[in-house]
Motif scaffolding. Structure first.
Motif, PDB file in Angstrom:
ATOM      1  N   LEU A 205       9.139  -6.914  -3.719  1.00  0.00           N
ATOM      2  CA  LEU A 205       8.575  -7.945  -2.305  1.00  0.00           C
ATOM      3  C   LEU A 205       9.338  -8.551  -3.002  1.00  0.00           C
ATOM      4  O   LEU A 205       9.988  -9.511  -1.836  1.00  0.00           O
ATOM      5  CB  LEU A 205       7.269  -8.233  -2.562  1.00  0.00           C
ATOM      6  N   VAL A 206       9.366  -9.316  -4.533  1.00  0.00           N
ATOM      7  CA  VAL A 206       9.951 -10.796  -4.528  1.00  0.00           C
ATOM      8  C   VAL A 206      11.458 -10.674  -4.878  1.00  0.00           C
ATOM      9  O   VAL A 206      12.198 -11.267  -3.527  1.00  0.00           O
ATOM     10  CB  VAL A 206       9.070 -11.478  -6.058  1.00  0.00           C
ATOM     11  N   ARG A 207      12.111  -9.610  -4.508  1.00  0.00           N
ATOM     12  CA  ARG A 207      13.576  -9.428  -4.223  1.00  0.00           C
ATOM     13  C   ARG A 207      13.520  -8.906  -3.439  1.00  0.00           C
ATOM     14  O   ARG A 207      14.928  -9.900  -2.937  1.00  0.00           O
ATOM     15  CB  ARG A 207      14.147  -8.101  -5.874  1.00  0.00           C
ATOM     16  N   LEU A 208      12.965  -8.525  -2.235  1.00  0.00           N
ATOM     17  CA  LEU A 208      13.312  -8.242  -0.740  1.00  0.00           C
ATOM     18  C   LEU A 208      13.142 -10.081  -0.204  1.00  0.00           C
ATOM     19  O   LEU A 208      14.090 -10.249   0.687  1.00  0.00           O
ATOM     20  CB  LEU A 208      12.816  -7.791  -0.182  1.00  0.00           C
ATOM     21  N   VAL A 209      12.386 -10.589  -0.709  1.00  0.00           N
ATOM     22  CA  VAL A 209      12.504 -12.379  -0.751  1.00  0.00           C
ATOM     23  C   VAL A 209      13.614 -12.779  -1.221  1.00  0.00           C
ATOM     24  O   VAL A 209      14.572 -12.996   0.305  1.00  0.00           O
ATOM     25  CB  VAL A 209      10.989 -12.887  -0.454  1.00  0.00           C
ATOM     26  N   LEU A 210      14.150 -12.388  -2.105  1.00  0.00           N
ATOM     27  CA  LEU A 210      14.851 -13.401  -2.799  1.00  0.00           C
ATOM     28  C   LEU A 210      16.813 -12.997  -1.688  1.00  0.00           C
ATOM     29  O   LEU A 210      17.239 -13.476  -1.523  1.00  0.00           O
ATOM     30  CB  LEU A 210      15.762 -13.314  -3.660  1.00  0.00           C
TER      31      LEU A 210
ATOM     32  N   ALA B  27       5.523 -19.216  -0.452  1.00  0.00           N
ATOM     33  CA  ALA B  27       4.319 -18.352  -0.853  1.00  0.00           C
ATOM     34  C   ALA B  27       4.056 -17.991   0.137  1.00  0.00           C
ATOM     35  O   ALA B  27       3.162 -16.939   0.504  1.00  0.00           O
ATOM     36  CB  ALA B  27       4.180 -18.650  -2.511  1.00  0.00           C
ATOM     37  N   GLU B  28       3.594 -19.165   0.907  1.00  0.00           N
ATOM     38  CA  GLU B  28       2.803 -19.078   2.018  1.00  0.00           C
ATOM     39  C   GLU B  28       2.962 -17.712   2.667  1.00  0.00           C
ATOM     40  O   GLU B  28       2.378 -17.710   3.683  1.00  0.00           O
ATOM     41  CB  GLU B  28       2.272 -20.030   2.873  1.00  0.00           C
ATOM     42  N   ASP B  29       3.929 -18.013   3.863  1.00  0.00           N
ATOM     43  CA  ASP B  29       4.790 -17.115   4.167  1.00  0.00           C
ATOM     44  C   ASP B  29       4.693 -14.792   3.877  1.00  0.00           C
ATOM     45  O   ASP B  29       3.459 -14.605   4.823  1.00  0.00           O
ATOM     46  CB  ASP B  29       6.168 -17.241   5.059  1.00  0.00           C
ATOM     47  N   MET B  30       4.994 -15.303   2.869  1.00  0.00           N
ATOM     48  CA  MET B  30       4.979 -13.880   2.157  1.00  0.00           C
ATOM     49  C   MET B  30       3.306 -13.603   1.896  1.00  0.00           C
ATOM     50  O   MET B  30       3.266 -12.248   1.769  1.00  0.00           O
ATOM     51  CB  MET B  30       5.179 -14.319   0.073  1.00  0.00           C
ATOM     52  N   GLU B  31       2.624 -14.279   1.545  1.00  0.00           N
ATOM     53  CA  GLU B  31       1.302 -13.650   1.779  1.00  0.00           C
ATOM     54  C   GLU B  31       1.119 -13.376   3.302  1.00  0.00           C
ATOM     55  O   GLU B  31       0.105 -12.725   3.783  1.00  0.00           O
ATOM     56  CB  GLU B  31       0.240 -14.826   1.811  1.00  0.00           C
ATOM     57  N   GLN B  32       1.179 -13.992   4.709  1.00  0.00           N
ATOM     58  CA  GLN B  32       1.540 -13.717   5.606  1.00  0.00           C
ATOM     59  C   GLN B  32       2.279 -11.508   5.915  1.00  0.00           C
ATOM     60  O   GLN B  32       2.181 -11.560   6.951  1.00  0.00           O
ATOM     61  CB  GLN B  32       1.719 -14.583   6.636  1.00  0.00           C
ATOM     62  N   LEU B  33       3.212 -11.736   5.353  1.00  0.00           N
ATOM     63  CA  LEU B  33       4.366 -10.753   5.417  1.00  0.00           C
ATOM     64  C   LEU B  33       4.304  -9.530   4.974  1.00  0.00           C
ATOM     65  O   LEU B  33       3.668  -9.644   3.989  1.00  0.00           O
ATOM     66  CB  LEU B  33       5.683 -11.179   5.253  1.00  0.00           C
ATOM     67  N   THR B  34       3.222  -7.964   5.512  1.00  0.00           N
ATOM     68  CA  THR B  34       2.823  -7.280   4.916  1.00  0.00           C
ATOM     69  C   THR B  34       3.754  -5.934   5.144  1.00  0.00           C
ATOM     70  O   THR B  34       3.980  -4.946   4.750  1.00  0.00           O
ATOM     71  CB  THR B  34       1.819  -7.171   5.036  1.00  0.00           C
ATOM     72  N   THR B  35       4.566  -5.642   6.402  1.00  0.00           N
ATOM     73  CA  THR B  35       5.091  -4.545   6.697  1.00  0.00           C
ATOM     74  C   THR B  35       6.948  -4.726   6.789  1.00  0.00           C
ATOM     75  O   THR B  35       6.949  -5.853   6.883  1.00  0.00           O
ATOM     76  CB  THR B  35       4.243  -4.249   8.003  1.00  0.00           C
ATOM     77  N   ILE B  36       7.348  -4.215   7.566  1.00  0.00           N
ATOM     78  CA  ILE B  36       9.299  -4.063   8.124  1.00  0.00           C
ATOM     79  C   ILE B  36       8.586  -4.774   8.831  1.00  0.00           C
ATOM     80  O   ILE B  36       9.483  -6.088   9.255  1.00  0.00           O
ATOM     81  CB  ILE B  36       9.454  -2.824   7.569  1.00  0.00           C
ATOM     82  N   ALA B  37       7.730  -4.433   9.751  1.00  0.00           N
ATOM     83  CA  ALA B  37       8.190  -5.759  11.530  1.00  0.00           C
ATOM     84  C   ALA B  37       7.757  -6.826  11.472  1.00  0.00           C
ATOM     85  O   ALA B  37       8.135  -7.622  11.819  1.00  0.00           O
ATOM     86  CB  ALA B  37       7.185  -4.311  12.416  1.00  0.00           C
TER      87      ALA B  37
ATOM     88  N   ALA C 284       0.503  -1.261   0.280  1.00  0.00           N
ATOM     89  CA  ALA C 284      -0.405   0.250   0.160  1.00  0.00           C
ATOM     90  C   ALA C 284       0.391   0.754  -0.229  1.00  0.00           C
ATOM     91  O   ALA C 284       0.617   2.327  -0.245  1.00  0.00           O
ATOM     92  CB  ALA C 284      -1.123  -0.505   1.028  1.00  0.00           C
ATOM     93  N   SER C 285       1.790   1.374   0.153  1.00  0.00           N
ATOM     94  CA  SER C 285       3.123   1.990   0.720  1.00  0.00           C
ATOM     95  C   SER C 285       3.896   2.366  -0.861  1.00  0.00           C
ATOM     96  O   SER C 285       4.563   3.669  -0.808  1.00  0.00           O
ATOM     97  CB  SER C 285       4.344   1.568   1.676  1.00  0.00           C
ATOM     98  N   GLY C 286       3.331   1.206  -1.944  1.00  0.00           N
ATOM     99  CA  GLY C 286       4.360   1.995  -2.885  1.00  0.00           C
ATOM    100  C   GLY C 286       5.475   0.713  -3.413  1.00  0.00           C
ATOM    101  O   GLY C 286       5.660   1.920  -4.745  1.00  0.00           O
ATOM    102  N   ILE C 287       5.381   0.078  -2.440  1.00  0.00           N
ATOM    103  CA  ILE C 287       6.325  -0.897  -3.044  1.00  0.00           C
ATOM    104  C   ILE C 287       5.823  -2.184  -3.972  1.00  0.00           C
ATOM    105  O   ILE C 287       4.774  -2.035  -3.871  1.00  0.00           O
ATOM    106  CB  ILE C 287       6.736  -1.246  -2.170  1.00  0.00           C
ATOM    107  N   ASP C 288       6.512  -1.840  -4.651  1.00  0.00           N
ATOM    108  CA  ASP C 288       5.734  -2.341  -6.384  1.00  0.00           C
ATOM    109  C   ASP C 288       6.047  -5.113  -5.858  1.00  0.00           C
ATOM    110  O   ASP C 288       6.770  -4.672  -4.699  1.00  0.00           O
ATOM    111  CB  ASP C 288       5.834  -2.710  -7.826  1.00  0.00           C
ATOM    112  N   SER C 289       5.378  -5.143  -6.610  1.00  0.00           N
ATOM    113  CA  SER C 289       5.697  -7.117  -5.574  1.00  0.00           C
ATOM    114  C   SER C 289       6.586  -7.195  -6.777  1.00  0.00           C
ATOM    115  O   SER C 289       7.367  -8.404  -5.862  1.00  0.00           O
ATOM    116  CB  SER C 289       4.355  -7.361  -6.894  1.00  0.00           C
TER     117      SER C 289
END
Length: 82
Positions: free
Chosen positions: A37-42, A54-64, A29-34
Motif C-alpha cells: 500500500l505504501v509502494r502504491l502511494v509512492l 498519511a491522513e489521505d491514506m487512512e481514508q483510502l481503502t479500496t481501488i475505487a 482485508a484482501s491480502g495486500i500488505d501495508s
C-alpha cells in the motif's frame, strides 16, 4: 484496466489475484500488505503528481477510493504546470 489496478498488478506481480479484487473491496482485508500500500502511494505520487498524505491514506481503502481520489485531485490541478 484502471490506473490503480494496473499499479497493483505491477506491485504484486500477480494479475490474476489483482483482477479478482472488486473495486469496493478493502485492499488490506484482501491480502495486500501495508508495504504494498505504501509502494502504491509512492507510484501514484510519481506517476500522477498527486500528493497522498498519511491522513489521505487512512481514508483510502479500496481501488475505487484511490481512483476517485486521483481523479478529484487531477481535476483540481492547474493546467500549464506547477
Amino acid at each position: 484496466m484502471s490506473l490503480i489496478r494496473s499499479m497493483l498488478v505491477e506491485l504484486t506481480g500477480t494479475p490474476e489475484y489483482t483482477e479478482g479484487i472488486g473495486d469496493d473491496v478493502d485492499l488490506a482485508a484482501s491480502g495486500i500488505d501495508s508495504g504494498d500500500l505504501v509502494r502504491l502511494v509512492l507510484l501514484i505520487e510519481e506517476r500522477t503528481g498527486v500528493e497522498v498524505t498519511a491522513e489521505d491514506m487512512e481514508q483510502l481503502t479500496t481501488i475505487a477510493d484511490y481512483e476517485r481520489f486521483v481523479a478529484e485531485r487531477n481535476a483540481g490541478l492547474p493546467s500549464g504546470g506547477a
